[in-house]
Design a protein around this motif. Structure first.
Motif, PDB file in Angstrom:
ATOM      1  N   ASP A 644       0.800  -1.228   0.000  1.00  0.00           N
ATOM      2  CA  ASP A 644       0.000   0.000   0.000  1.00  0.00           C
ATOM      3  C   ASP A 644       0.830   1.274   0.000  1.00  0.00           C
ATOM      4  OD1 ASP A 644      -2.370  -1.304  -0.116  1.00  0.00           O
ATOM      5  OD2 ASP A 644      -2.868  -1.127   2.007  1.00  0.00           O
ATOM      6  N   TYR A 645       2.120   1.158  -0.197  1.00  0.00           N
ATOM      7  CA  TYR A 645       2.967   2.346  -0.222  1.00  0.00           C
ATOM      8  C   TYR A 645       2.591   3.196  -1.443  1.00  0.00           C
ATOM      9  CZ  TYR A 645       7.197   5.175   0.238  1.00  0.00           C
ATOM     10  OH  TYR A 645       8.073   6.208   0.400  1.00  0.00           O
ATOM     11  N   PRO A 646       2.574   4.537  -1.313  1.00  0.00           N
ATOM     12  CA  PRO A 646       2.120   5.385  -2.426  1.00  0.00           C
ATOM     13  C   PRO A 646       2.830   5.116  -3.747  1.00  0.00           C
ATOM     14  CG  PRO A 646       2.283   6.683  -0.418  1.00  0.00           C
ATOM     15  CD  PRO A 646       2.829   5.325  -0.087  1.00  0.00           C
ATOM     16  N   LEU A 647       4.141   4.900  -3.741  1.00  0.00           N
ATOM     17  CA  LEU A 647       4.850   4.629  -4.983  1.00  0.00           C
ATOM     18  C   LEU A 647       4.394   3.322  -5.621  1.00  0.00           C
ATOM     19  CD1 LEU A 647       8.544   5.684  -4.204  1.00  0.00           C
ATOM     20  CD2 LEU A 647       6.977   6.761  -5.818  1.00  0.00           C
ATOM     21  N   LEU A 671      -6.322  -4.617 -11.597  1.00  0.00           N
ATOM     22  CA  LEU A 671      -5.239  -3.834 -11.007  1.00  0.00           C
ATOM     23  C   LEU A 671      -5.729  -2.481 -10.515  1.00  0.00           C
ATOM     24  CD1 LEU A 671      -2.412  -4.615 -13.590  1.00  0.00           C
ATOM     25  CD2 LEU A 671      -2.323  -5.150 -11.145  1.00  0.00           C
ATOM     26  N   MET A 672      -6.562  -1.809 -11.322  1.00  0.00           N
ATOM     27  CA  MET A 672      -7.030  -0.485 -10.933  1.00  0.00           C
ATOM     28  C   MET A 672      -7.975  -0.555  -9.743  1.00  0.00           C
ATOM     29  SD  MET A 672      -6.578   2.677 -11.477  1.00  0.00           S
ATOM     30  CE  MET A 672      -5.759   2.679 -13.062  1.00  0.00           C
ATOM     31  N   ALA A 677      -8.781   0.921  -3.995  1.00  0.00           N
ATOM     32  CA  ALA A 677      -8.950   0.495  -2.602  1.00  0.00           C
ATOM     33  C   ALA A 677      -7.756   0.923  -1.753  1.00  0.00           C
ATOM     34  CB  ALA A 677      -9.136  -1.021  -2.544  1.00  0.00           C
ATOM     35  N   GLY A 678      -6.543   0.768  -2.302  1.00  0.00           N
ATOM     36  CA  GLY A 678      -5.350   1.151  -1.542  1.00  0.00           C
ATOM     37  C   GLY A 678      -5.272   2.638  -1.296  1.00  0.00           C
ATOM     38  N   ARG A 679      -5.631   3.441  -2.297  1.00  0.00           N
ATOM     39  CA  ARG A 679      -5.580   4.891  -2.116  1.00  0.00           C
ATOM     40  C   ARG A 679      -6.683   5.378  -1.185  1.00  0.00           C
ATOM     41  NH1 ARG A 679      -3.417   7.246  -8.022  1.00  0.00           N
ATOM     42  NH2 ARG A 679      -1.223   7.144  -7.364  1.00  0.00           N
ATOM     43  N   GLU A 680      -7.833   4.739  -1.216  1.00  0.00           N
ATOM     44  CA  GLU A 680      -8.880   5.108  -0.259  1.00  0.00           C
ATOM     45  C   GLU A 680      -8.428   4.822   1.165  1.00  0.00           C
ATOM     46  OE1 GLU A 680     -12.320   3.007  -1.592  1.00  0.00           O
ATOM     47  OE2 GLU A 680     -13.008   4.669  -2.869  1.00  0.00           O
ATOM     48  N   ARG A 681      -7.724   3.707   1.360  1.00  0.00           N
ATOM     49  CA  ARG A 681      -7.216   3.377   2.698  1.00  0.00           C
ATOM     50  C   ARG A 681      -6.126   4.346   3.135  1.00  0.00           C
ATOM     51  NH1 ARG A 681      -7.448  -1.970   0.726  1.00  0.00           N
ATOM     52  NH2 ARG A 681      -5.210  -1.888   0.213  1.00  0.00           N
ATOM     53  N   GLY A 682      -5.189   4.634   2.236  1.00  0.00           N
ATOM     54  CA  GLY A 682      -4.033   5.419   2.627  1.00  0.00           C
ATOM     55  C   GLY A 682      -4.205   6.926   2.540  1.00  0.00           C
TER      56      GLY A 682
END
Length: 710
Positions: A644-647, A671-672, A677-682
């Motif tokens: 889940d790291y931004p990069l 993939l998208m 989901a990852g960006r909503e979490r982070g």
């Protein structure tokens, strides 16, 4: 044979056997050393109005007394002022009331008080004058006499040994034992279990917020609301002694009574320890244990007497930091030699732990933590001539703990733990040189937080550091401007583009005026500003600024510097495919191989160059080549940073686009979906990066595909 006597002593000479008993009485008391006035009533000064949040402890102790058949020893341990004596007092009252026990209370702060009190206990339990006189004169073991009568007691009893902060006294005289006749409760600051073999240890700590507020309301019911009391309680660290003194102060005022809000404002004005201690009874005898400014000095004096001056030095050093968990790795460094030898730090820390002056906490990282009021008290009592070296050493320890060159990486909880300590140093360091070092270290700490993806902490840290630095150094100091610049960089990553531009633009202008356009700090702010411009649709402005930054870094730092290479890498994203081919005479397309040669294949800038090069390939329609390169980047990022790291999410979004462009729509959607989901979490659902990812996913799912520009 020669004889010698001093003061009122005498020398006797005899030709036969004689037995001489001589008593010497000195001072104002004609009867010699007196015992306590009572062992049947607790000597506690001001008893608690209502004991808050100790129900569970009292129930456990009460159950133990009711069910134990052989007699138990319970040790209530904790820092000074946490209410150990209050718990023992309440238990004593219950045991002698509904419990039907004989209550016996002995002050155990020193050898003389303990001995006199315990012999008074023996007298209470039936020892006659001759036995007591023999014990006092050393003609029979005093502790044996006391416990003989305790064991024989016809009534069950509760014996409290209060303030037993020198357990070696109990051990050396064998004063602490178990008995079938009753239960022993000890209150002490000494927490090490080896002092209390066979005893049940019970830690007594600070109060929960609600109960701490109730203490203030119990003592000063007309001074404020429960919510106001809760705020004051938090400011006092929820320490019972401090709460009692604050409540006493508020309740005793006559001419101009304060509200709790007024009390809180005065706490902010400095001299917090002195204000708290004004709640002590002015007409009562001064008792150090009932004043926050003095209670811990008893322990520090004991350290000096035992040759443990390093423990005092370490506590004074800790008082320069914040009352928050401090990673132990900060203390285990050569820089601590300015205050105490590193080799003695272990012994000093164990002494503080044993005396409950600090405690170990495990929150993913092993830390030491001390109470805020304690640290304030120690700091206020520290001699003025010792403060500069303590501040300098604390700053050097912090500086050594922060990565020298912060790099992108996975979450590191120890970094965020350093923040309150760095800010605490900025608040009270006085000398210009250590203050500047502290501001540099805290700004670098914000960079480290930024690089691990903790953008909110990075923003809060840089902003507060800049505010604190500005008060002392001025708004246009180089270090203050650098901290402001990092604040703007964090705002960009938080998606607050307008705020980031409003901060970065004037900072860059000021830096350019003061230090010149090629100054590294000016160039850093310019790099941050072009990120904002590029993400708000002003591509041409961003390209012009990034080219200027790249040229400036090439001239100032050199062509092989990581920051120079990173600036060039950014051009791969902003420029069109046609411009990339001609930029730098075509050399820009070979940037990844240059980074591998200059920095190594695993360097963050090298991976970023591959990432941006894959984007350029995608934009030019070379999907298979882009797919091959970005897959390597995603794999390297995941291995190094986690999923889940931004990069990682950024590279995965590019991989998703490439899959769709290559005709693999289902793979691209999968993939998208993970990226969203990852960006909503982070980052949260409203962050511009999240919104953009959600839009791309919607386009994929609806068939509204946008081919890359060629």
């Amino acid at each position: 044979m020669d004889g010698h006597a001093e003061d009122r002593g005498r020398v006797y000479q005899a030709s036969g056997d004689q037995h001489i008993t001589e008593h010497h009485h000195h001072g104002d008391e004609p009867g010699g050393r007196r015992g306590p006035d009572s062992v049947r009533r607790p000597a506690v000064g001001r008893p608690p109005v209502v004991l808050r949040d100790r129900t569970e402890v009292l129930e456990r102790l009460g159950t133990g007394m009711r069910t134990s058949r052989t007699g138990e020893v319970y040790v209530l341990h904790g820092m000074g002022g946490c209410g150990k004596t209050a718990v023992a007092y309440t238990l004593f009252q219950r045991a002698t009331g509904e419990g039907g026990r004989v209550g016996l209370w002995v002050g155990a702060a020193d050898r003389a008080s303990l001995r006199a009190g315990m012999l008074a206990v023996a007298a209470d339990r039936g020892a006659d004058d001759a036995e007591l006189l023999a014990a006092r004169n050393g003609l029979r073991p005093a502790a044996d006499l006391v416990w003989q009568y305790l064991d024989r007691s016809a009534e069950p009893w509760l014996l409290v040994l209060d303030n037993a902060d020198q357990p070696e006294i109990l051990r050396d005289g064998s004063w602490l034992r178990t008995s079938p006749g009753g239960t022993v409760v000890v209150t002490t600051r000494r927490s090490a279990s080896h002092w209390w073999p066979g005893a049940e240890l019970q830690h007594i700590g600070v109060l929960p917020r609600t109960d701490a507020a109730r203490v203030l309301c119990d003592l000063a019911p007309h001074s404020g609301t429960p919510d106001q009391a809760a705020e004051i309680a938090e400011r006092l660290g929820r320490l019972p002694l401090a709460l009692t003194l604050a409540g006493g102060f508020l309740s005793q005022q006559v001419l101009d009574p304060w509200t709790m809000d007024t009390y809180g404002r005065h706490l902010d004005e400095g001299g917090r320890v002195e204000l708290i201690d004004q709640g002590a009874d002015a007409l009562a005898e001064r008792d150090p244990r009932r004043m926050v400014g003095l209670t811990w000095q008893l322990t520090l004096d004991a350290f000096e007497a035992r040759g443990l001056s390093e423990a005092t030095a370490l506590l004074r050093l800790l008082s320069r930091f914040a009352p928050e968990p401090l990673p132990l790795s900060v203390l285990n460094r050569a820089e601590i030699d300015g205050v105490l030898p590193r080799a003695r730090c272990e012994i000093a820390l164990r002494a503080l732990l044993d005396q409950s002056l600090t405690e170990l906490v495990h929150i993913g990282v092993r830390c030491a933590q001390s109470h805020g009021v304690l640290l304030d008290s120690v700091a206020a009592a520290t001699p003025a001539d010792r403060r500069p070296v303590l501040d300098t050493t604390a700053v050097r320890l912090l500086d050594a703990a922060v990565p020298a060159v912060p790099d992108a990486g996975p979450h590191d909880p120890s970094l965020r733990m350093l923040v309150p300590h760095g800010l605490a140093l900025l608040r009270h360091v006085q000398e210009p040189e250590p203050l500047a070092t502290a501001l540099t270290a805290v700004t670098r700490l914000s960079v480290a937080l930024h690089r691990i993806g903790d953008y909110l902490s990075a923003w809060e840290t840089a902003r507060t550091a800049a505010d604190l630095g500005e008060r002392r150094l001025g708004a246009e100091h180089r270090l203050v401007l650098a901290a402001r610049s990092r604040t703007g960089r964090a705002l960009f990553r938080l998606g607050r583009y307008a705020e980031a531009e409003a901060l970065l633009a004037p900072v860059r202008t000021t830096q350019e005026r003061l230090f010149g356009p090629r100054d590294p700090d000016t160039l850093d702010s310019g790099f941050g500003l072009q990120l904002v411009l590029g993400n708000t649709g002003r591509r041409e402005e961003a390209i012009a600024l990034l080219r200027a930054v790249t040229a400036g870094r090439r001239e100032t730092l050199g062509p092989a510097h990581p920051l120079t290479l990173r600036s060039r890498s950014g051009l791969l994203v902003l420029l069109s495919p046609a411009d990339i081919v001609t930029e730098e005479g075509g050399a820009l397309l070979s940037l990844p191989s240059q980074c591998v040669r200059l920095l190594g294949p695993d360097h963050t800038v090298t991976l970023g160059a591959h990432h941006n090069h894959a984007w350029a390939l995608y934009q030019s329609g070379r999907c298979e080549a882009a797919d091959q390169e970005v897959r390597l980047v995603v794999e390297a990022y995941r291995r190094r940073f986690g999923p889940d790291y931004p990069l990682v999410l950024s590279a995965q979004q590019l991989l998703s686009r490439i899959q769709v462009a290559c005709g693999r729509l289902d793979a691209g959607i999968a993939l998208m979906t993970d990226v969203v989901a990852g960006r909503e979490r982070g980052l949260g659902p409203a962050h511009p990066f999240t919104v953009d990812s959600r839009r791309v996913l919607s386009d994929f799912e609806s068939g509204n595909l946008r081919p890359p520009r060629v």
